[in-house]
Design a protein around this motif. Structure first.
Motif, short mmCIF file in Angstrom:
data_model
loop_
_atom_site.label_atom_id
_atom_site.label_comp_id
_atom_site.label_asym_id
_atom_site.label_seq_id
_atom_site.Cartn_x
_atom_site.Cartn_y
_atom_site.Cartn_z
N MET A 1 141.96 19.03 8.22
CA MET A 1 141.65 17.62 7.93
C MET A 1 142.57 16.70 8.72
SD MET A 1 141.38 15.89 4.18
CE MET A 1 142.51 14.55 3.90
N ASN A 2 141.94 15.82 9.45
CA ASN A 2 142.70 14.94 10.35
C ASN A 2 143.27 13.76 9.56
OD1 ASN A 2 143.57 13.20 12.39
ND2 ASN A 2 142.08 14.15 13.81
N THR A 3 144.56 13.55 9.63
CA THR A 3 145.18 12.47 8.85
C THR A 3 145.59 11.29 9.73
OG1 THR A 3 147.32 13.55 9.07
CG2 THR A 3 146.04 14.02 7.08
N GLY A 4 145.13 11.30 10.98
CA GLY A 4 145.49 10.20 11.87
C GLY A 4 144.71 8.93 11.52
N LYS A 5 144.77 7.98 12.40
CA LYS A 5 144.10 6.72 12.12
C LYS A 5 142.86 6.57 12.99
CE LYS A 5 146.98 4.35 15.46
NZ LYS A 5 148.12 3.47 15.71
N ASN A 6 142.00 5.73 12.58
CA ASN A 6 140.75 5.46 13.29
C ASN A 6 140.77 4.00 13.75
OD1 ASN A 6 138.16 5.70 14.33
ND2 ASN A 6 137.14 5.28 12.36
N ARG A 7 141.03 3.81 15.04
CA ARG A 7 141.05 2.45 15.57
C ARG A 7 139.61 1.96 15.74
NH1 ARG A 7 143.71 3.08 21.08
NH2 ARG A 7 142.29 4.86 21.01
N GLN A 8 139.38 0.72 15.42
CA GLN A 8 138.01 0.16 15.48
C GLN A 8 138.04 -1.25 16.03
OE1 GLN A 8 136.99 -0.02 11.32
NE2 GLN A 8 136.01 2.02 11.37
N PHE A 9 136.94 -1.64 16.66
CA PHE A 9 136.67 -3.05 16.89
C PHE A 9 135.43 -3.42 16.11
CE2 PHE A 9 139.36 -2.32 20.59
CZ PHE A 9 140.20 -3.41 20.51
N ARG A 10 135.60 -4.43 15.26
CA ARG A 10 134.48 -4.93 14.48
C ARG A 10 134.04 -6.28 15.05
NH1 ARG A 10 134.08 -2.75 8.87
NH2 ARG A 10 135.24 -0.78 8.92
N LEU A 11 132.79 -6.63 14.78
CA LEU A 11 132.30 -7.92 15.26
C LEU A 11 132.86 -9.01 14.36
CD1 LEU A 11 130.46 -9.32 17.34
CD2 LEU A 11 128.61 -9.20 15.65
N ALA A 12 133.66 -9.89 14.94
CA ALA A 12 134.30 -10.96 14.16
C ALA A 12 133.46 -12.24 14.16
CB ALA A 12 135.69 -11.26 14.73
N PRO A 64 118.15 -4.18 14.55
CA PRO A 64 118.86 -5.21 13.78
C PRO A 64 120.14 -5.58 14.53
CG PRO A 64 118.30 -3.31 12.40
CD PRO A 64 118.01 -2.92 13.82
N PRO A 65 120.50 -6.85 14.53
CA PRO A 65 121.77 -7.20 15.17
C PRO A 65 122.95 -6.55 14.43
CG PRO A 65 120.82 -9.10 14.01
CD PRO A 65 119.81 -7.99 13.93
N VAL A 66 124.07 -6.42 15.09
CA VAL A 66 125.30 -6.00 14.40
C VAL A 66 125.69 -7.15 13.47
CG1 VAL A 66 127.72 -5.32 14.70
CG2 VAL A 66 125.98 -4.62 16.39
N GLU A 67 125.98 -6.82 12.24
CA GLU A 67 126.39 -7.87 11.30
C GLU A 67 127.87 -8.20 11.50
OE1 GLU A 67 124.37 -9.56 9.52
OE2 GLU A 67 122.63 -8.31 10.01
N ILE A 68 128.22 -9.41 11.20
CA ILE A 68 129.63 -9.80 11.24
C ILE A 68 130.41 -8.89 10.28
CG2 ILE A 68 131.29 -11.67 10.84
CD1 ILE A 68 129.39 -12.30 13.11
N GLY A 69 131.50 -8.33 10.75
CA GLY A 69 132.31 -7.44 9.92
C GLY A 69 132.00 -5.97 10.13
N GLN A 70 130.82 -5.67 10.76
CA GLN A 70 130.49 -4.27 11.06
C GLN A 70 131.21 -3.81 12.31
OE1 GLN A 70 126.22 -4.00 11.48
NE2 GLN A 70 125.97 -3.26 9.37
N VAL A 71 131.44 -2.47 12.37
CA VAL A 71 131.96 -1.89 13.61
C VAL A 71 130.97 -2.19 14.73
CG1 VAL A 71 132.56 0.26 14.79
CG2 VAL A 71 133.19 -0.07 12.38
N VAL A 97 124.13 6.61 19.20
CA VAL A 97 124.44 5.19 19.10
C VAL A 97 125.41 5.05 17.93
CG1 VAL A 97 123.52 2.86 18.84
CG2 VAL A 97 122.16 4.60 20.01
N LEU A 98 126.70 5.13 18.23
CA LEU A 98 127.74 5.11 17.20
C LEU A 98 128.48 3.79 17.32
CD1 LEU A 98 128.75 8.89 17.49
CD2 LEU A 98 127.14 7.82 15.90
N GLY A 99 129.78 3.79 17.67
CA GLY A 99 130.45 2.50 17.68
C GLY A 99 131.76 2.47 18.44
N TRP A 100 132.35 1.29 18.45
CA TRP A 100 133.60 1.07 19.15
C TRP A 100 134.76 1.53 18.25
CZ3 TRP A 100 134.10 -3.92 22.52
CH2 TRP A 100 132.96 -4.07 23.32
N GLN A 101 134.96 2.83 18.20
CA GLN A 101 136.00 3.38 17.32
C GLN A 101 136.33 4.79 17.79
OE1 GLN A 101 134.35 3.46 13.34
NE2 GLN A 101 132.38 4.24 14.04
#
Lengths: 343, 343
Positions: A1-12, A64-71, A97-101
């Motif tokens: 089990m990976n305990t590292g972090k998951n960096r993300q960019f969400r749509l602000a 659907p567009p990416v919602e504000i707050g979504q990755v 089609v995944l995401g910026w993470q």
């Protein structure tokens, strides 16, 4: 089990005009754990594409567009780190089609799909963000299925030095056509003609387009593969032949507009020349991607399709890197390398 | 040998904006004599059509424009008065792209073709300037060949009370579609719904088009038969379904323009909805007119296609009558009766 972090960019926020880095919010989350039926994917390459700009807006669009707050949504080449789905094993290479993470859950209840890459790989892994990825498939089906070029016909493609356009032109050459690319610098023109084998290339920033098209296309234009719309489409319409086909792939000249953008002033040429303008979205062809992988993989291996990749290192640079799609400072395909390829 | 005179209208000048009577010059010439291989046709009906406006201009178009000084071009139903061509006999009823004059020479070295009407006639002769003429064929092939309507789909047609649009809607009803017409008066709306059986009709001069289309087309729009372009096309584009088809038949809203006209502001919907816009010109279908005559003739006789003709008496009135095509004061097909039908 990976305990590292998951960096993300969400749509602000949604861009008004050009994208800015402030449209994205940086977050660090725990790496998610797959539930039954799900798969944890580590992002290796994140593809940056003009269509990302559409997803960031709330204009009418094809998903659907990416919602504000979504990755932020993005096409990813990755590797399975952990699987609770019997169809996927740890270390499988996949695309989706995944995401910026750094990490994403797919399958099961996530609503996100992935596909396995061929094993063994027929080409370097990075080719799967290029000609063997969505942009290559877009070129393949848009040109062959919708454009239906015949040997001896003249094909014009805009954004010709881009990820889609550069492959469109090379496939058209393989099919025996005269190929003219429209692009935005003399350096790119040289690359198209000298490296990729285009018959001619036009720098739309310095040429009078109608004059240049008349010179480069002495027999008129049979297929115009449109990535940009706008003034370039208008100039091309003045030179189309009877029964011309115009696969409509993108309208990048309009994506950052803040005011309503008029359609082509020469729209009546579609009537006069009995032309066909047909929009398409590559996702509609997903059941046929195998055909494209087979043909393009062979052409890449035979050296008939060359490609340029601009790989930006580090997820943290994605919000600035995406601007290169719109400012013309790019040749070929743009992607971010988020983590290392498996050895 | 006929020693009477041949009244003609020749093109005196190209219209700037709206057509005016001064764009035509009245002349009287001797009735011409056919040489070997030629045929002398007496004009009975002269069809007046929006495409005449295109021929009067020198914009890019699908046939050579009428030259200044030439007899104005027009589709004619006529009768053979004298034949030096073995394929035609005196008294044969014919149609052809002849001109605004009492008599024309066809075949042989004239460069003008004619076709025989079926004998015996399946309908009144005047039907051959209406649903069994070029406008009916335009409706037939544009809708069925390009629009490819399927039973249950929703079809919208603009200029719906016109010669083409009224037939488009009725054929779509025969094919089991929901049919909505867009036209320019409440009287025309009533005619479409109550007389021709359209499911709904919208008066674009008084309705908010997007709202009205949403109400009339609850399942969206699958086929838009476009006769007009402009703002109506833009409104329709906001409501098209995936894989919509847009046969592009005419752009009457733009024909009188004196400035460049922008294309549709919602052009990007063609991409997002994977729509197909296809221009067509009925002359390309001339080898298949027999199919249309057979089907439309049957539908007219069965009462499934009704039509309205506005017949203006006398060639001398053609230059004023043609204005009715552009000011909305017309229902159905417009034609000039130039001489009497044979008894």
């Amino acid at each position: 089990m990976n305990t590292g972090k998951n960096r993300q960019f969400r749509l602000a926020s949604r861009p008004v005009g050009d994208i800015t880095a402030s449209n994205f919010e940086y977050r660090e989350e725990p790496i998610p754990q797959p539930s039954d039926g799900e798969v944890l994917v580590r992002t290796i390459y994140l593809s940056l594409d003009p269509t990302n700009r559409i997803w960031m807006s709330d204009r009418p669009q094809y998903m659907p567009p990416v919602e504000i707050g979504q990755v932020m949504r993005g096409v990813v080449i990755g590797v399975v780190e952990e699987s609770k789905n019997p169809d996927f094993q740890k270390e499988d290479l996949v695309s989706g089609v995944l995401g910026w993470q750094d990490y994403a859950l797919a399958l099961g209840n996530t609503g996100l799909g992935i596909s396995k890459l061929p094993s063994p790989l027929p080409c370097p892994l990075s080719a799967f963000v290029g000609p063997l990825g969505a942009t290559g498939f877009t070129a393949y089906f848009g040109l062959l299925d919708i454009g239906q070029p015949k040997s001896g016909e003249t094909i014009v493609v805009s954004a010709a030095a881009g990820a889609v356009g550069s492959v469109v032109g090379q496939i058209a050459k393989i099919k025996g056509c005269r190929v003219v690319g429209i692009t935005g610098s003399n350096e790119k023109c040289r690359w198209l003609v000298e490296e990729l084998g285009f018959d001619d290339a036009i720098n739309y920033k310095t040429a009078d387009l109608e004059t240049a098209l008349a010179k480069s296309c002495p027999n008129g234009i049979d297929v115009y593969f449109d990535n940009v719309g706008g003034a370039i489409l208008d100039a091309v319409l003045t030179k189309i032949n009877l029964d011309a086909r115009i696969p409509l792939c993108g309208l990048i000249s309009t994506y950052n507009a803040t005011e309503p953008v008029p359609g082509p002033y020469n729209y009546s040429q579609i009537l006069m020349q009995r032309a066909r303008v047909q929009g398409f979205i590559i996702l509609d062809y997903s059941s046929r991607f195998g055909e494209a992988i087979k043909d393009i993989g062979q052409w890449v291996n035979e050296g008939k399709i060359k490609y340029a990749l601009e790989i930006v290192e580090g997820l943290e640079n994605a919000p600035l890197a995406i601007l290169k799609l719109f400012n013309g400072n790019k040749i070929g395909k743009l992607a971010v390398k988020v983590s290392e390829e498996p050895v």
